[in-house]
Design an enzyme around this catalytic site. Structure first.
Site, short mmCIF file in Angstrom:
data_model
loop_
_atom_site.label_atom_id
_atom_site.label_comp_id
_atom_site.label_asym_id
_atom_site.label_seq_id
_atom_site.Cartn_x
_atom_site.Cartn_y
_atom_site.Cartn_z
N GLU A 98 10.40 7.69 11.57
CA GLU A 98 9.52 8.42 12.50
C GLU A 98 10.25 8.65 13.81
OE1 GLU A 98 7.03 10.45 14.38
OE2 GLU A 98 6.33 9.83 12.39
N ASP A 125 15.40 10.55 13.98
CA ASP A 125 15.16 11.89 13.48
C ASP A 125 15.42 11.90 11.98
OD1 ASP A 125 16.65 14.64 12.76
OD2 ASP A 125 15.14 15.01 14.30
N ASP A 143 6.72 14.37 5.05
CA ASP A 143 5.44 14.73 5.69
C ASP A 143 5.70 14.89 7.19
OD1 ASP A 143 2.62 15.20 5.74
OD2 ASP A 143 2.34 13.15 6.48
#
Length: 220
Positions: A98, A125, A143
């Site tokens: 994340e 990243d 996602d």
């Protein structure tokens, strides 16, 4: 809990904070459920959890339980992690990547992700992470959104090829996309064409109206 009870009648805000990545993050009680939203869309739990749960069901819970290593690119509040751990009873290693530290802080405080023993959260990243990692995975869940926008790199050959390289044979990619207009539809059709006979790809359109899921299996 009064907030949970009253949320069946009206959403009850718990916290709202700014994020350098997501602009606005809100934790809200909604219909008896604690959810995480950005300015214009659901980020975790609520509709997003239903969307990714459907994708995992398409792959098969029994199959997933046999996997050893799951990579999640885009954690947000961690609803798909909760589905893996609480519903599927997945016992293998989960790595969550994340970019937004603020959203991870929220996930730990309000959704208790830091209490999950087989989970490692990495602040990085996604593009940089897939370049660096030396691990291979049985399931890769993609996602990644910035509010309602999807980064262009997700659909570029270099990223796609690298993710495919990280996937074990007989493993799966679960890719959640948002389709709002004709440009998005064309983008997804072009993405589908990038997979040859070494992969089995299925598209699931109009999941919760604006989402389109891909499940991609790497064949022998």
């Amino acid at each position: 809990m009064f907030a949970k009870f009253f949320s069946y009648f009206i959403p009850i805000n718990v916290v709202k904070k700014n994020s350098s990545v997501s602009t606005t993050l809100e934790v809200t009680w909604n219909n008896g459920e604690l959810v995480l939203d950005s300015k214009n869309t659901n980020y975790s739990y609520g509709s997003l959890q239903r969307i990714l749960r459907k994708g995992l069901k398409y792959i098969g819970y029994d199959r997933i339980r046999k996997f050893e290593n799951v990579l999640i690119l885009g954690v947000a509040g961690g609803s798909v992690i909760k589905t893996l751990v609480d519903e599927i009873k997945f016992k293998g290693k989960i790595t969550g990547v994340e970019i937004d530290k603020e959203v991870v802080d929220i996930a730990n405080k309000y959704f208790r992700l830091n209490e999950i023993k087989n989970l490692e959260i990495i602040i990085d990243d996604a593009f940089e992470f897939v370049l660096k990692t030396k691990d291979k995975y049985d399931l890769i869940i993609i996602d990644i959104f910035q509010d309602t926008k999807m980064p262009n790199f997700l659909f570029e050959d270099f990223f796609i090829n690298r993710v495919n390289f990280l996937l074990n044979t007989e493993g799966f990619i679960l890719f959640n996309t948002m389709v709002i207009n004709q440009k998005d539809r064309i983008r997804n059709l072009d993405y589908k064409k990038k997979f040859d006979g070494k992969y089995s790809l299925r598209m699931y359109p109009k999941v919760e109206e604006h989402n389109e899921l891909f499940t991609i299996k790497k064949l022998n």
